[in-house]
Design a protein around this motif. Structure first.
Motif, mmCIF file in Angstrom:
data_model
loop_
_atom_site.group_PDB
_atom_site.id
_atom_site.type_symbol
_atom_site.label_atom_id
_atom_site.label_comp_id
_atom_site.label_asym_id
_atom_site.label_seq_id
_atom_site.Cartn_x
_atom_site.Cartn_y
_atom_site.Cartn_z
ATOM 1 N N GLU A 1 30.841 -17.590 90.073
ATOM 2 C CA GLU A 1 30.353 -18.718 89.287
ATOM 3 C C GLU A 1 30.333 -19.972 90.148
ATOM 4 O O GLU A 1 31.279 -20.258 90.857
ATOM 5 C CB GLU A 1 31.286 -18.928 88.092
ATOM 6 N N SER B 1 28.763 -24.295 90.394
ATOM 7 C CA SER B 1 28.118 -25.364 89.653
ATOM 8 C C SER B 1 26.849 -25.741 90.404
ATOM 9 O O SER B 1 26.740 -25.521 91.617
ATOM 10 C CB SER B 1 29.044 -26.569 89.512
ATOM 11 N N PHE C 1 20.830 -19.037 85.535
ATOM 12 C CA PHE C 1 21.360 -19.794 84.387
ATOM 13 C C PHE C 1 20.750 -19.316 83.084
ATOM 14 O O PHE C 1 19.759 -18.578 83.061
ATOM 15 C CB PHE C 1 21.126 -21.307 84.581
ATOM 16 N N SER D 1 24.212 -20.955 77.873
ATOM 17 C CA SER D 1 25.616 -21.351 77.877
ATOM 18 C C SER D 1 26.432 -20.687 78.976
ATOM 19 O O SER D 1 27.632 -20.888 79.054
ATOM 20 C CB SER D 1 26.240 -21.015 76.525
ATOM 21 N N GLY D 2 25.796 -19.882 79.811
ATOM 22 C CA GLY D 2 26.537 -19.280 80.919
ATOM 23 C C GLY D 2 27.050 -17.876 80.670
ATOM 24 O O GLY D 2 27.835 -17.356 81.457
ATOM 25 N N LYS E 1 25.896 -14.511 83.506
ATOM 26 C CA LYS E 1 26.903 -13.623 84.092
ATOM 27 C C LYS E 1 26.463 -12.167 83.971
ATOM 28 O O LYS E 1 26.649 -11.375 84.896
ATOM 29 C CB LYS E 1 28.243 -13.805 83.380
ATOM 30 N N SER F 1 26.199 -17.104 89.189
ATOM 31 C CA SER F 1 25.967 -17.556 87.820
ATOM 32 C C SER F 1 26.309 -19.047 87.762
ATOM 33 O O SER F 1 27.382 -19.463 88.199
ATOM 34 C CB SER F 1 26.876 -16.771 86.872
ATOM 35 N N LYS G 1 27.475 -22.490 86.187
ATOM 36 C CA LYS G 1 28.393 -22.888 85.100
ATOM 37 C C LYS G 1 27.630 -23.627 84.014
ATOM 38 O O LYS G 1 27.943 -23.536 82.845
ATOM 39 C CB LYS G 1 29.489 -23.811 85.647
ATOM 40 N N GLU G 2 26.618 -24.386 84.438
ATOM 41 C CA GLU G 2 25.886 -25.224 83.486
ATOM 42 C C GLU G 2 24.843 -24.422 82.704
ATOM 43 O O GLU G 2 24.272 -23.470 83.232
ATOM 44 C CB GLU G 2 25.154 -26.367 84.199
#
Lengths: 364, 77
Positions: free
Chosen positions: A263, A265, A318, A321-322, A326, A342, A344-345
């Motif tokens: 994960e 950002s 993305f 909601s993440g 994933k 993946s 985070k945002e």
């Protein structure tokens, strides 16, 4: 607002109640006989966010009872056609159409985004899935089911009340109980039952009256009789669902292989030269992320579009909601695609970050 | 004692009636079910729950009330 005047002048609702409705988020599973009246009244009442999930298309034989649709909707996806009609009914609310089937893959993620789930489906597969996902995500389910001239209504999993499995513990065999398309249904019946469901949703949101929890209401249209059966919570049935959480999650991921999701950002990868952003949401989902680096491939179709994904580039995936991102990383891992991360945002946040960085660049 | 039994959904199609009164001398819900299966063999392979005096009951529960409802799950929506 004049639109809600008849609600607001009720002392039991008033401006505060109307605000509660505006803040509420309701997911209606199935936009058929039951879903249509539920959606119609919730949209008219000003429920602020309404989700509609249905993968079916409108057929002529639906028009006898599925009152949101007309001749112009024939052949259209029901969730999308319902959204179109409801946008006209009330354009001040947010309506999300999901033209897909409710599955182990999407149920948990979708349920997380709503406060109340409405079960207006037409098969046991979906009903038990809704029950289990609602127990796992701790959401109340406003339940309705119909058979020819009779209907059942209840609110399950509400304030520690009983669940669907407390009434009917085991899923019946596939063809042991027929649905409307097999045995027929009086057109007005889902209208009556669906309207009762809408009433329960409003009661839950507004905290009004006595919610139909711990009771199964059985309505017979031919005798106009109502029989209400008391139902108790059966802890064993609920615990079993909770214990099966791992099995459920395994089915969500569709893989038994353990994958460590990497994960990141957006800020961490933003400046990379060879960055590919992949939006794995369904194509209709809002807000859109308008950036030339964005490739749009819904999670459900990722395997078919592998050739569009560059193996060389760094792939930042993305969704809303993440969660799906994933899953996508996990799927791509299993398909031997490297350099997948993946984000985070979610989409809204990504738009904000991109806009900020654009402003920074133009100001410099 | 005389029991009043109500059949919902497709159970009424199996029994040919929506409601009937039967004379029953047994003790438990499971005994009542055996009696009903003898009269209507088609009930055996149906999924349903039993309510007594408007409360869901289990087969091992005793019969304490004359008001019985047989309740199948509905699929349709």
């Amino acid at each position: 607002m004049d639109r809600y005047n008849r609600h607001i002048i009720l002392s039991e609702i008033g401006p505060k109640g109307q605000e509660k409705l505006a803040a509420a988020r309701v997911l209606v599973v199935g936009a058929g006989g039951l879903g249509c009246p539920v959606l119609q009244y919730l949209a008219a009442a000003g429920v602020g966010t309404i989700g509609i999930i249905d993968n079916d298309v409108v057929e002529e034989s639906n028009l006898q009872r599925q009152i949101l649709f007309g001749s112009a909707s024939l052949g259209q996806n029901k969730a999308v056609a319902a959204k179109d009609r409801l946008n006209d009914l009330n354009n001040t609310i947010q309506i999300n159409a999901y033209p897909e089937k409710l599955t182990f893959h999407n149920a948990m993620e979708l349920f997380r985004e709503y406060d109340i789930i409405v079960d207006g489906t037409d098969n046991f597969e979906a009903r038990y899935l809704i029950n289990d996902a609602s127990v796992l995500s701790n959401k109340p389910v406003v339940f309705g089911a119909i058979h020819k001239f009779q209907g059942q209504v209840s609110v399950f999993n509400y304030n520690n009340g009983p669940t669907y499995r407390c009434v009917f513990p085991n899923k019946p065999g596939k063809h042991s109980v027929p649905n409307c398309s097999e045995v027929g249904v009086l057109g007005v019946l889902p209208g009556i039952i669906g309207t009762l469901l809408a009433n329960e949703v409003l009661k839950v949101i507004l905290g009004l009256g006595k919610v139909l929890s711990g009771k199964l209401l059985c309505y017979d249209a031919l005798s106009s009789q109502v029989t209400t059966i008391n139902v108790k919570r059966k802890e064993v049935k609920i615990q079993k669902v909770l214990q099966d959480k791992k099995i459920f999650q395994k089915r969500i991921l569709g893989t038994t292989r353990k994958v460590d999701f990497t994960e990141v950002s957006l800020k961490e990868v933003m400046e990379k030269q060879d960055l590919q952003l992949i939006d794995v949401r369904e194509l209709h989902e809002q807000p859109k992320v308008d950036d030339h680096r964005v490739l749009r491939i819904p999670l459900s179709r990722i395997e078919q579009h592998l050739d569009e994904i560059s193996d060389r580039k760094i792939k930042a995936i993305f969704c809303q909601s993440g969660i799906r991102s994933k899953q996508a990383v996990s799927v791509l891992h299993n398909l031997q695609v490297n350099n997948c991360f993946s984000l985070k945002e979610g989409a809204s946040e990504i738009n904000r970050v991109i806009k900020e960085s654009f402003n920074r660049v133009t100001n410099e | 004692m005389e029991l009043k039994i109500k059949y919902f959904g497709l159970l009424a199609e199996v029994t040919g009636c929506e409601e009937e009164s039967i004379f029953f001398s047994g003790n438990s819900i499971s005994e009542l079910l055996e009696t009903l299966y003898t009269s209507y063999s088609g009930l055996k392979d149906k999924d349903f729950q039993v309510a007594q005096n408007m409360e869901l009951v289990s087969p091992e529960d005793k019969i304490t009330n004359t008001n019985i409802v047989l309740l199948p799950p509905f699929a349709g929506g």
